[in-house]
Write an enzyme that holds these catalytic residues in place. Structure first.
Site, PDB file in Angstrom:
ATOM      1  N   HIS A  32      -2.179   7.180   7.318  1.00 43.83           N
ATOM      2  CA  HIS A  32      -1.350   7.978   6.865  1.00 43.83           C
ATOM      3  C   HIS A  32      -2.121   9.383   6.479  1.00 43.83           C
ATOM      4  CE1 HIS A  32       2.362   6.011   6.362  1.00 43.83           C
ATOM      5  NE2 HIS A  32       1.980   5.029   5.669  1.00 43.83           N
TER       6      HIS A  32
ATOM      7  N   GLN B 244       3.116   9.799   1.121  1.00 43.94           N
ATOM      8  CA  GLN B 244       4.324   9.302   1.201  1.00 43.94           C
ATOM      9  C   GLN B 244       5.250   9.297  -0.076  1.00 43.94           C
ATOM     10  OE1 GLN B 244       2.247   5.224   2.188  1.00 43.94           O
ATOM     11  NE2 GLN B 244       4.405   4.815   3.219  1.00 43.94           N
TER      12      GLN B 244
ATOM     13  N   CYS C 266       5.972  -0.675   6.942  1.00 42.34           N
ATOM     14  CA  CYS C 266       5.617   0.723   6.203  1.00 42.34           C
ATOM     15  C   CYS C 266       6.922   1.067   5.303  1.00 42.34           C
ATOM     16  CB  CYS C 266       5.336   1.685   7.230  1.00 42.34           C
ATOM     17  SG  CYS C 266       4.785   3.373   6.486  1.00 42.34           S
ATOM     18  N   LEU C 267       6.296   1.420   4.169  1.00 39.03           N
ATOM     19  CA  LEU C 267       7.639   1.639   3.209  1.00 39.03           C
ATOM     20  C   LEU C 267       8.351   3.114   3.631  1.00 39.03           C
ATOM     21  CD1 LEU C 267       5.836   1.231  -0.210  1.00 39.03           C
ATOM     22  CD2 LEU C 267       7.773  -0.141   0.611  1.00 39.03           C
TER      23      LEU C 267
ATOM     24  N   HIS D  15      -4.159   1.255   7.989  1.00 39.85           N
ATOM     25  CA  HIS D  15      -2.825   1.590   7.577  1.00 39.85           C
ATOM     26  C   HIS D  15      -2.755   2.854   6.780  1.00 39.85           C
ATOM     27  CE1 HIS D  15       1.742   1.103   7.752  1.00 39.85           C
ATOM     28  NE2 HIS D  15       1.536   1.679   6.678  1.00 39.85           N
ATOM     29  N   GLU D  16      -3.319   2.739   5.628  1.00 43.12           N
ATOM     30  CA  GLU D  16      -3.187   3.893   4.421  1.00 43.12           C
ATOM     31  C   GLU D  16      -4.129   5.015   4.960  1.00 43.12           C
ATOM     32  OE1 GLU D  16      -0.626   3.741   2.730  1.00 43.12           O
ATOM     33  OE2 GLU D  16      -0.614   1.553   2.987  1.00 43.12           O
TER      34      GLU D  16
ATOM     35  N   GLY E 106       0.797  -1.077   0.120  1.00 46.69           N
ATOM     36  CA  GLY E 106      -0.136  -0.083   0.216  1.00 46.69           C
ATOM     37  C   GLY E 106       0.783   1.324   0.155  1.00 46.69           C
TER      38      GLY E 106
HETATM   39 ZN    ZN Z   1       2.747   3.460   5.591  1.00 43.98          ZN
END
Ligand code: ZN
Length: 186
Positions: free
Chosen positions: A134, A51, A88-89, A130-131, A46
């Site tokens: 963000h 991000q 998480c990226l 999660h997204e 995701g």
């Molecule tokens: Zn993330």
């Protein structure tokens, strides 16, 4: 359409609540394409617009080989929760057990401005939560138990990526939204 730089923890854009999308235009479809391409390249499950430095309420996911995207999401969370591994990226290599609802109903829009409903369980439910976090400037480390959060912060402080980012000394810039929101650019 191009692969964008993924912002890492320490970049203020990750802590900034994102603005709702008002123009469902070509620029928005380009943003969805960039998010998708950047997510697949990473690779990740995701990716949210903040991000890649764009403070708008948009994210993409790929779960069980199915691609999705959602704009201006509103979540309805099931009461049953599960504590499972999450990453998480924006936090390379960090993985911690994170409590999330097992079921979620997400309402929002697709990139053409059509209302959509996404029902997710287990991993998809986790990704949607999660997204969406963000978009509110909330990171998965904020959801950890106090013990895990302490461990995570220690791991972050000792990580190469975090220290390289600090040493470079350049303050990351928040990209100006191309969209006019409530009559001003945010
Ligand atoms: Zn993330």
């Amino acid at each position: 359409m191009s692969i964008q730089e993924i912002r890492l923890f320490g970049d203020p854009v990750l802590l900034t609540p994102a603005a709702p999308v008002v123009d469902f235009d070509k620029e928005l479809r380009n943003l969805v394409a960039d998010l998708t391409e950047t997510m697949l390249d990473a690779p990740g499950a995701g990716l949210a617009a903040p991000q890649i430095g764009v403070p708008l309420r948009v994210f993409t996911w790929i779960v069980e080989e199915e691609l999705g995207h959602l704009i201006n999401p509103v979540l309805d969370l099931g009461s049953e929760t599960e504590d499972d591994e999450e990453g998480c990226l924006s936090f390379p290599e960090l993985r911690y057990n994170t409590p999330r609802s097992l079921q979620v109903v997400a309402k929002g829009f697709n990139m053409f401005g059509e209302p959509i409903v996404v029902e997710g369980t287990e991993f998809l439910a986790r990704a949607l939560q999660h997204e969406t976090d963000h978009l509110d400037g909330i990171l998965f480390i904020d959801r950890l138990s106090p013990e895990n959060r302490k461990l995570a912060m220690k791991e972050i402080r000792e990580s190469e990526w975090f220290n390289l980012q600090n040493e470079s000394g350049n303050t990351p810039k928040i990209k100006e939204s191309p969209h006019t929101i409530f009559g001003r650019n945010t």
